[in-house]
Design a protein around this motif. Structure first.
Motif, PDB file in Angstrom:
ATOM      1  N   ARG A   6       0.793  -1.230   0.000  1.00  0.00           N
ATOM      2  CA  ARG A   6       0.000   0.000   0.000  1.00  0.00           C
ATOM      3  C   ARG A   6       0.829   1.286   0.000  1.00  0.00           C
ATOM      4  N   PRO A   7       1.840   1.413   0.858  1.00  0.00           N
ATOM      5  CA  PRO A   7       2.562   2.695   0.925  1.00  0.00           C
ATOM      6  C   PRO A   7       3.237   3.095  -0.395  1.00  0.00           C
ATOM      7  N   ILE A   8       3.614   2.104  -1.200  1.00  0.00           N
ATOM      8  CA  ILE A   8       4.315   2.451  -2.444  1.00  0.00           C
ATOM      9  C   ILE A   8       3.483   2.152  -3.684  1.00  0.00           C
ATOM     10  N   GLY A   9       2.250   1.698  -3.518  1.00  0.00           N
ATOM     11  CA  GLY A   9       1.349   1.509  -4.633  1.00  0.00           C
ATOM     12  C   GLY A   9       1.714   0.380  -5.578  1.00  0.00           C
ATOM     13  N   LEU A  10       2.150  -0.743  -5.041  1.00  0.00           N
ATOM     14  CA  LEU A  10       2.485  -1.909  -5.862  1.00  0.00           C
ATOM     15  C   LEU A  10       1.640  -3.107  -5.454  1.00  0.00           C
ATOM     16  N   ILE A  11       1.279  -3.900  -6.460  1.00  0.00           N
ATOM     17  CA  ILE A  11       0.504  -5.111  -6.243  1.00  0.00           C
ATOM     18  C   ILE A  11       1.208  -6.226  -7.004  1.00  0.00           C
ATOM     19  N   THR A  12       1.479  -7.348  -6.342  1.00  0.00           N
ATOM     20  CA  THR A  12       2.114  -8.470  -7.021  1.00  0.00           C
ATOM     21  C   THR A  12       1.158  -9.648  -7.048  1.00  0.00           C
ATOM     22  N   GLY A  13       1.334 -10.480  -8.055  1.00  0.00           N
ATOM     23  CA  GLY A  13       0.495 -11.658  -8.163  1.00  0.00           C
ATOM     24  C   GLY A  13       0.735 -12.377  -9.468  1.00  0.00           C
ATOM     25  N   SER A  14      -0.260 -13.157  -9.886  1.00  0.00           N
ATOM     26  CA  SER A  14      -0.127 -13.895 -11.133  1.00  0.00           C
ATOM     27  C   SER A  14      -1.456 -13.892 -11.876  1.00  0.00           C
ATOM     28  N   ILE A  15      -1.340 -14.090 -13.194  1.00  0.00           N
ATOM     29  CA  ILE A  15      -2.510 -14.108 -14.067  1.00  0.00           C
ATOM     30  C   ILE A  15      -2.154 -14.921 -15.291  1.00  0.00           C
ATOM     31  N   ASP A  16      -3.150 -15.469 -15.943  1.00  0.00           N
ATOM     32  CA  ASP A  16      -2.923 -16.216 -17.170  1.00  0.00           C
ATOM     33  C   ASP A  16      -2.210 -15.308 -18.186  1.00  0.00           C
ATOM     34  N   THR A  17      -1.210 -15.849 -18.855  1.00  0.00           N
ATOM     35  CA  THR A  17      -0.379 -15.085 -19.792  1.00  0.00           C
ATOM     36  C   THR A  17      -1.212 -14.313 -20.804  1.00  0.00           C
ATOM     37  N   GLN A  18      -2.271 -14.876 -21.287  1.00  0.00           N
ATOM     38  CA  GLN A  18      -3.089 -14.232 -22.311  1.00  0.00           C
ATOM     39  C   GLN A  18      -3.919 -13.076 -21.770  1.00  0.00           C
ATOM     40  N   ARG A  19      -3.983 -12.924 -20.464  1.00  0.00           N
ATOM     41  CA  ARG A  19      -4.795 -11.854 -19.868  1.00  0.00           C
ATOM     42  C   ARG A  19      -3.957 -10.720 -19.280  1.00  0.00           C
ATOM     43  N   VAL A  20      -2.630 -10.836 -19.370  1.00  0.00           N
ATOM     44  CA  VAL A  20      -1.742  -9.831 -18.764  1.00  0.00           C
ATOM     45  C   VAL A  20      -2.026  -8.443 -19.321  1.00  0.00           C
ATOM     46  N   GLN A  21      -2.127  -8.327 -20.625  1.00  0.00           N
ATOM     47  CA  GLN A  21      -2.289  -7.014 -21.261  1.00  0.00           C
ATOM     48  C   GLN A  21      -3.556  -6.298 -20.803  1.00  0.00           C
ATOM     49  N   ALA A  22      -4.618  -7.035 -20.514  1.00  0.00           N
ATOM     50  CA  ALA A  22      -5.884  -6.437 -20.088  1.00  0.00           C
ATOM     51  C   ALA A  22      -5.774  -5.748 -18.737  1.00  0.00           C
ATOM     52  N   LEU A  23      -4.785  -6.113 -17.920  1.00  0.00           N
ATOM     53  CA  LEU A  23      -4.628  -5.473 -16.605  1.00  0.00           C
ATOM     54  C   LEU A  23      -4.349  -3.982 -16.742  1.00  0.00           C
ATOM     55  N   GLY A  24      -3.695  -3.584 -17.822  1.00  0.00           N
ATOM     56  CA  GLY A  24      -3.393  -2.173 -18.044  1.00  0.00           C
ATOM     57  C   GLY A  24      -4.629  -1.326 -18.259  1.00  0.00           C
ATOM     58  N   ASP A  25      -5.759  -1.945 -18.581  1.00  0.00           N
ATOM     59  CA  ASP A  25      -7.009  -1.216 -18.805  1.00  0.00           C
ATOM     60  C   ASP A  25      -7.791  -0.963 -17.520  1.00  0.00           C
ATOM     61  N   VAL A  26      -7.344  -1.538 -16.417  1.00  0.00           N
ATOM     62  CA  VAL A  26      -8.039  -1.362 -15.136  1.00  0.00           C
ATOM     63  C   VAL A  26      -7.802   0.064 -14.629  1.00  0.00           C
ATOM     64  N   ALA A  27      -8.873   0.725 -14.217  1.00  0.00           N
ATOM     65  CA  ALA A  27      -8.770   2.095 -13.704  1.00  0.00           C
ATOM     66  C   ALA A  27      -7.832   2.140 -12.510  1.00  0.00           C
ATOM     67  N   GLY A  28      -6.882   3.069 -12.525  1.00  0.00           N
ATOM     68  CA  GLY A  28      -5.936   3.224 -11.430  1.00  0.00           C
ATOM     69  C   GLY A  28      -4.618   2.519 -11.648  1.00  0.00           C
ATOM     70  N   VAL A  29      -4.503   1.739 -12.721  1.00  0.00           N
ATOM     71  CA  VAL A  29      -3.255   1.027 -13.008  1.00  0.00           C
ATOM     72  C   VAL A  29      -2.364   1.920 -13.861  1.00  0.00           C
ATOM     73  N   ALA A  30      -1.136   2.132 -13.387  1.00  0.00           N
ATOM     74  CA  ALA A  30      -0.168   2.943 -14.129  1.00  0.00           C
ATOM     75  C   ALA A  30       0.659   2.077 -15.071  1.00  0.00           C
ATOM     76  N   ALA A  31       1.060   0.877 -14.611  1.00  0.00           N
ATOM     77  CA  ALA A  31       1.903   0.003 -15.426  1.00  0.00           C
ATOM     78  C   ALA A  31       1.793  -1.432 -14.935  1.00  0.00           C
ATOM     79  N   VAL A  32       2.027  -2.356 -15.868  1.00  0.00           N
ATOM     80  CA  VAL A  32       2.061  -3.782 -15.551  1.00  0.00           C
ATOM     81  C   VAL A  32       3.398  -4.304 -16.045  1.00  0.00           C
ATOM     82  N   GLU A  33       4.141  -4.916 -15.141  1.00  0.00           N
ATOM     83  CA  GLU A  33       5.453  -5.448 -15.504  1.00  0.00           C
ATOM     84  C   GLU A  33       5.476  -6.949 -15.256  1.00  0.00           C
ATOM     85  N   ARG A  34       5.875  -7.673 -16.283  1.00  0.00           N
ATOM     86  CA  ARG A  34       6.034  -9.120 -16.140  1.00  0.00           C
ATOM     87  C   ARG A  34       7.303  -9.377 -15.349  1.00  0.00           C
ATOM     88  N   GLN A  35       7.232 -10.255 -14.366  1.00  0.00           N
ATOM     89  CA  GLN A  35       8.416 -10.580 -13.577  1.00  0.00           C
ATOM     90  C   GLN A  35       9.294 -11.539 -14.353  1.00  0.00           C
TER      91      GLN A  35
END
Length: 78
Positions: free
Chosen positions: A36-65
């Motif tokens: 919370r203090p630095i605004g980062l969220i980590t987790g996992s998602i199906d590879t084909q759905r990664v790009q859609a995360l960038g469309d979520v309101a409030g998301v600045a960037a999505v980086e693949r680990q």
């Protein structure tokens, strides 16, 4: 196949990061950790759905680990 990702939240959305987390989960992300203090969220998602995360309101960037694997100590690689 699941892929590990790190999601950065916009400065404006840090105060409502729990809403962003809920939206990411609704989009199929399995959230492992919310920093919370630095605004980062980590987790996992199906590879084909990664790009859609960038469309979520409030998301600045999505980086693949990325994964780095070193050879065993007794290998011939120098």
């Amino acid at each position: 196949m699941p892929e590990k990702v790190t999601v950065s939240v916009t400065d404006e959305a840090v105060g409502r990061i729990d809403e962003v987390v809920a939206a990411l989960e609704h989009g199929g992300m399995h959230v492992d950790q919310v920093l919370r203090p630095i605004g980062l969220i980590t987790g996992s998602i199906d590879t084909q759905r990664v790009q859609a995360l960038g469309d979520v309101a409030g998301v600045a960037a999505v980086e693949r680990q990325r994964t780095v694997q070193l050879p065993p100590p007794d290998s011939d690689v120098q």
